[in-house]
Write a protein that holds these residues in place. Structure first.
Motif, short mmCIF file in Angstrom:
data_model
loop_
_atom_site.label_atom_id
_atom_site.label_comp_id
_atom_site.label_asym_id
_atom_site.label_seq_id
_atom_site.Cartn_x
_atom_site.Cartn_y
_atom_site.Cartn_z
N ASP A 1 0.84 -1.30 0.05
CA ASP A 1 -0.02 0.18 0.11
C ASP A 1 0.94 1.33 0.03
OD1 ASP A 1 -2.45 -1.50 0.10
OD2 ASP A 1 -2.02 -1.62 2.37
N ALA B 1 2.49 12.23 6.50
CA ALA B 1 1.11 12.21 6.17
C ALA B 1 0.82 10.89 5.73
CB ALA B 1 0.79 13.23 5.42
N TYR B 2 1.61 10.23 4.57
CA TYR B 2 1.13 8.98 4.31
C TYR B 2 1.05 7.86 5.11
CZ TYR B 2 2.73 11.49 -0.13
OH TYR B 2 2.84 12.55 -1.12
N ASP C 1 5.32 15.17 4.04
CA ASP C 1 4.45 14.31 3.25
C ASP C 1 4.43 12.77 3.42
OD1 ASP C 1 3.98 16.28 1.40
OD2 ASP C 1 5.69 16.13 0.26
N GLU D 1 0.18 8.40 8.35
CA GLU D 1 -0.96 8.62 8.91
C GLU D 1 -2.09 8.04 8.33
OE1 GLU D 1 -0.94 12.88 9.61
OE2 GLU D 1 0.43 12.80 11.32
N ARG D 2 -2.12 8.09 6.92
CA ARG D 2 -3.33 7.66 5.97
C ARG D 2 -3.57 6.13 6.29
NH1 ARG D 2 -2.61 8.71 -0.45
NH2 ARG D 2 -2.26 10.89 0.54
N LEU D 3 -2.24 5.44 6.34
CA LEU D 3 -2.32 4.22 6.47
C LEU D 3 -2.48 3.40 7.89
CD1 LEU D 3 0.37 2.98 3.72
CD2 LEU D 3 -2.11 3.08 3.64
N ASN E 1 3.15 9.50 -5.67
CA ASN E 1 3.47 11.08 -5.29
C ASN E 1 4.99 11.08 -5.27
OD1 ASN E 1 0.72 11.83 -4.10
ND2 ASN E 1 0.97 9.84 -3.65
N ILE F 1 1.57 4.40 -3.04
CA ILE F 1 1.42 5.66 -2.59
C ILE F 1 2.62 6.59 -2.99
CG2 ILE F 1 0.97 7.44 -0.63
CD1 ILE F 1 -0.74 5.45 0.82
#
Length: 616
Positions: free
Chosen positions: A529, A548-549, A545, A551-553, A537, A533
Motif C-alpha cells: 500500500d 502524512a502517508y 509528506d 497517517e493515512r495508512l 506521489n 502511494i
C-alpha cells in the motif's frame, strides 16, 4: 542500454519549460540577423545597431550604441541568471558533491583549454591571436535544445552531466572575459562598484529584504562597472551569486501548511497576507528569480543579442576570405575538434584516476556525443568576438563565420554519434567499481536468494522470479510500476515479483527517507500500500509528506528509523555486489537483465526464462 535514473536539477527542469521554445526563437533570431545583413538594403543592419542611445541625468550620463546596450546592458541580466544558477549549484545543487562534480569540472576545463590552444596554434603571432577566447564557451541553450531534439538516445544523466559542465564552462568563460578582455581600468569607478557591492552584502547581513533597494544598488554597480572598464558581465554574475539560496526547510514548509490550513477554515485578509508570505519563503529568492527571469532571457534577451550580433555578410568575397583566414580556421578547429577532445579527455582522465563518478550508467557513445555537441559555441563566442575584435570588423566577420560553421559542424557530428553509437563503448566508470567498463571490474556476486524478509508478490513456486532494485524517487522506477503490473496480469501464477531497495542517495534527496517509511509500513503489513502511494506521489516525498502517508495508512512512519535504515542499506549493498548500478535494475531468475525496461523487453526475458525452465 537501459536508462538510469537521475535527479533533474532545477536548472534543467526550468530549461525544459522554456528550452525548446527558447532555442527555436534563438535560431529564428540568428537566421533573421543573417538574412537582414544579406538583403539588398543590408547596410541598414549595421546602421540600425550602431545608432547611439544616450541616458543623461542633469549634466552627467553616458551614450552607447544600440548593440552595446544589448551586449553590455541586457546581457548583464542574462549573466545575472547564470550567477543565480552557479550559486544554486554550489550551495544546494550538484556542485556540492565532490565525487559528482570532479568529472564535469575536469571535462569543462579540458573543453576550455584545448580549444584555446588549438586556436592559438593556428593564430600565434598573427593579427587574430587575441581571439583565442572565442571557441572556449559552449552555448547552453543550443546544446540542451539539440539534446532535447535527440530525445531518448540522450538520457537525463547526460543532460545533468553536460548542464553541470556548462555551469563550470560559464564560470571559466566569465573569468576569461574579466581577466583578459578588460581594458582602460578606472580605479575610482571600480572602487565605487566595490562600495556598492559592500552595501548589498551589508543589507543581506542585516536581513533587509526590499527589492527596490537591491535593484537601485544593482543598477549603480552596473553603471560603475561600465565606467571602470571591467565588462559588466562580471558584475552580473557576481550579483546573481549574492542572491540568497537555500534548500527546502521542514520548518518553513510546516509553518506554511499550518497557515494555509487556518486560512481554509477561517479566511481573513491577515491570514491571506501571512499565507502568501509563508508560502513564498518556502522557496529561496534565487529560485523564484530564476523562474521569472528565464523566460525573459530565453525568449527576449538572448534572441535580441543574436539578432544584433549574428548579422554577417555571406557573399563570395567574405566566404573566400574566411576560408583562408586563420581566425576562421582556428575557431572551427577549436569548436569542433578542441571541444570534443578536451571534454572527452577531461572525462576519461578523472574516471581513470578514480577521482570522481558520472551520474547514472552512461556509456562512452553518449559521452562522446555530448562532447561533440558541446562545440556549439554561439552566445558567449559572439560576445567574446565583439570584445576581441571591436577595432577590426574584418576579423570579427571571419570569427563569426567560423562560429556559425563550427557550431553547425559540431551539431552534425554530435547528431551522427548519437545516431550510430549512443549505446556503444562500455560504461563510463572508474576502474574496479564492478561496472561493465571493459577494464576488468570486479566479478558480480550471485543475487541473494528470496527470503521471508523480502517484499514479494506471487507464489513461492513460480517458475520465474523477477527482482527489481528500485528507488521511490526515481522517475524510471515510477514508469516501471505499470510495466510490472502488466507483467503480473500477463503471467499470473508463473511470475513472482520481488522489490528491493536501491535508493540513489547521492542524487535523490528523499529516496532513503521514503524507503525507511515503506519499511515502517511493512512492519504493519502495509508495504505494498505504501509502495503504491510513494510511486503515485514521487514529487511529494518530504518528511512532512511521508508522515502524512503513514497517517493515512495508520502507520507510525518513523517508528524505528535506525533499524529500517540498516535494512535499506543492506538491500543496496547486496544489489551493488550483484551488479546493480542504477535504477531500476531487474534480475530475471537471478540473471541481470540488460535489455529495455519496458513491457516488451522484460516479457521477452521472462519468456526465455520460462522456455529454459521447460527445457530443463
Amino acid at each position: 542500454m537501459a536508462e538510469r535514473s537521475v535527479p533533474v536539477p532545477e536548472g534543467l527542469r526550468a530549461f525544459r519549460v522554456t528550452g525548446r521554445g527558447g532555442t527555436i526563437v534563438l535560431l529564428a533570431a540568428t537566421v533573421a540577423g543573417l538574412v537582414w545583413a544579406n538583403l539588398p538594403f543590408g547596410d541598414s543592419y549595421e546602421a540600425f545597431w550602431e545608432t547611439d542611445l544616450a541616458v543623461r541625468l542633469g549634466g552627467r550620463g553616458f551614450s552607447l550604441s544600440l548593440r552595446n546596450w544589448v551586449n553590455d546592458g541586457l546581457m548583464t541580466l542574462f549573466f545575472f541568471t547564470v550567477g543565480l544558477e552557479i550559486s544554486r549549484q554550489l550551495r544546494v545543487g550538484q556542485l556540492r558533491d565532490r565525487r559528482l562534480v570532479a568529472v564535469p569540472v575536469v571535462a569543462a576545463t579540458g573543453g576550455v583549454l584545448v580549444p584555446a590552444l588549438l586556436y592559438t596554434a593556428v593564430n600565434h603571432g598573427g593579427p587574430g591571436a587575441g581571439g583565442w577566447g572565442i571557441p572556449v564557451a559552449s552555448d547552453t541553450a543550443f546544446v540542451l535544445g539539440l539534446l532535447a531534439v535527440i530525445g531518448t538516445r540522450c538520457p537525463d544523466q547526460l543532460r545533468l552531466f553536460l548542464l553541470t559542465a556548462t555551469v563550470i564552462d560559464d564560470i571559466l568563460a566569465i573569468l576569461v572575459i574579466a581577466l583578459f578582455y578588460t581594458e582602460d581600468l578606472s580605479v575610482a569607478a571600480l572602487l565605487a562598484a566595490a562600495v556598492l557591492v559592500g552595501l548589498i552584502v551589508a543589507l543581506r547581513w542585516l536581513r533587509v529584504w526590499r527589492a527596490p533597494l537591491y535593484v537601485l544598488l544593482g543598477l549603480g554597480v552596473w553603471a560603475a562597472t561600465l565606467e571602470s572598464g571591467v565588462h559588466p558581465t562580471a558584475v552580473g554574475v557576481l550579483l546573481g551569486m549574492l542572491v540568497a539560496v537555500y534548500g527546502p526547510s521542514e520548518h518553513k514548509l510546516l509553518t506554511a501548511s499550518e497557515i494555509v490550513h487556518a486560512l481554509s477554515r477561517a479566511p481573513s485578509p491577515e491570514l491571506e497576507r501571512l499565507a502568501t508570505q509563508s508560502v513564498r519563503r518556502t522557496v529561496s529568492i534565487n529560485e523564484r528569480l530564476q523562474l521569472r527571469l528565464l523566460p525573459w532571457t530565453s525568449y527576449v534577451i538572448v534572441p535580441v543579442f543574436a539578432l544584433a550580433n549574428a548579422g554577417v555578410v555571406l557573399d563570395a568575397e567574405s566566404l573566400g576570405e574566411a576560408a583562408r583566414s586563420p581566425v576562421t580556421i582556428g575557431v572551427v578547429l577549436g569548436l569542433v575538434l578542441g571541444k570534443f577532445a578536451g571534454i572527452a579527455l577531461g572525462t576519461w582522465i578523472p574516471l581513470r584516476l578514480g577521482l570522481g563518478v558520472l551520474p547514472g550508467n552512461l556509456v562512452w557513445g553518449q559521452v562522446l556525443g555530448g562532447a561533440a555537441v558541446s562545440g556549439i559555441g554561439f552566445t558567449v563566442s559572439l560576445f567574446i568576438t565583439d570584445l576581441a575584435f571591436s577595432g577590426d570588423p574584418a576579423l570579427g566577420t571571419q570569427a563569426k563565420i567560423g562560429i556559425l560553421a563550427g557550431s553547425l559542424l559540431a551539431a552534425g557530428t554530435g547528431w551522427l554519434i548519437f545516431r550510430l553509437a549512443w549505446d556503444r563503448g562500455g560504461v563510463c566508470a572508474p576502474p574496479g567499481d564492478g561496472a561493465e567498463n571493459g577494464d576488468g571490474g570486479a566479478e558480480p556476486e550471485p543475487l541473494p536468494p528470496v527470503t521471508v524478509r523480502d517484499h514479494v508478490l506471487g507464489p513461492d513456486d513460480a517458475p520465474v522470479t523477477l527482482v527489481e532494485y528500485g528507488d521511490f524517487e526515481c522517475p524510471y522506477c515510477g514508469r516501471a510500476v505499470d510495466v510490472v503490473r502488466r507483467l503480473r496480469e500477463e503471467y499470473g501464477e508463473r511470475l513472482r515479483f520481488v522489490f528491493r531497495h536501491f535508493p540513489l542517495r547521492e542524487v535523490h534527496p528523499h529516496a532513503v527517507a521514503a524507503a525507511i517509511v515503506s519499511e515502517a509500513a511493512a512492519d504493519e503489513g502495509r508495504f505494498w500500500d505504501m509502495h503504491d502511494i510513494l510511486f503515485a506521489n514521487q514529487l511529494a516525498l518530504t518528511d512532512a509528506d511521508l508522515t502524512a502517508y503513514g497517517e493515512r495508512l495508520g502507520v507510525n512512519a518513523w517508528a524505528d528509523p535506525d533499524r529500517h535504515r540498516r535494512r535499506v542499506n543492506s538491500d543496496r549493498e547486496e544489489g551493488e555486489r550483484s551488479g546493480a548500478s542504477g535504477t531500476p535494475t531487474f534480475f530475471v531468475n537471478g540473471t541481470l537483465h540488460d535489455g529495455a525496461h519496458d513491457f516488451a523487453g522484460l516479457s521477452a526475458a521472462i519468456d526465455r526464462a520460462l522456455e529454459g525452465d521447460r527445457g530443463s
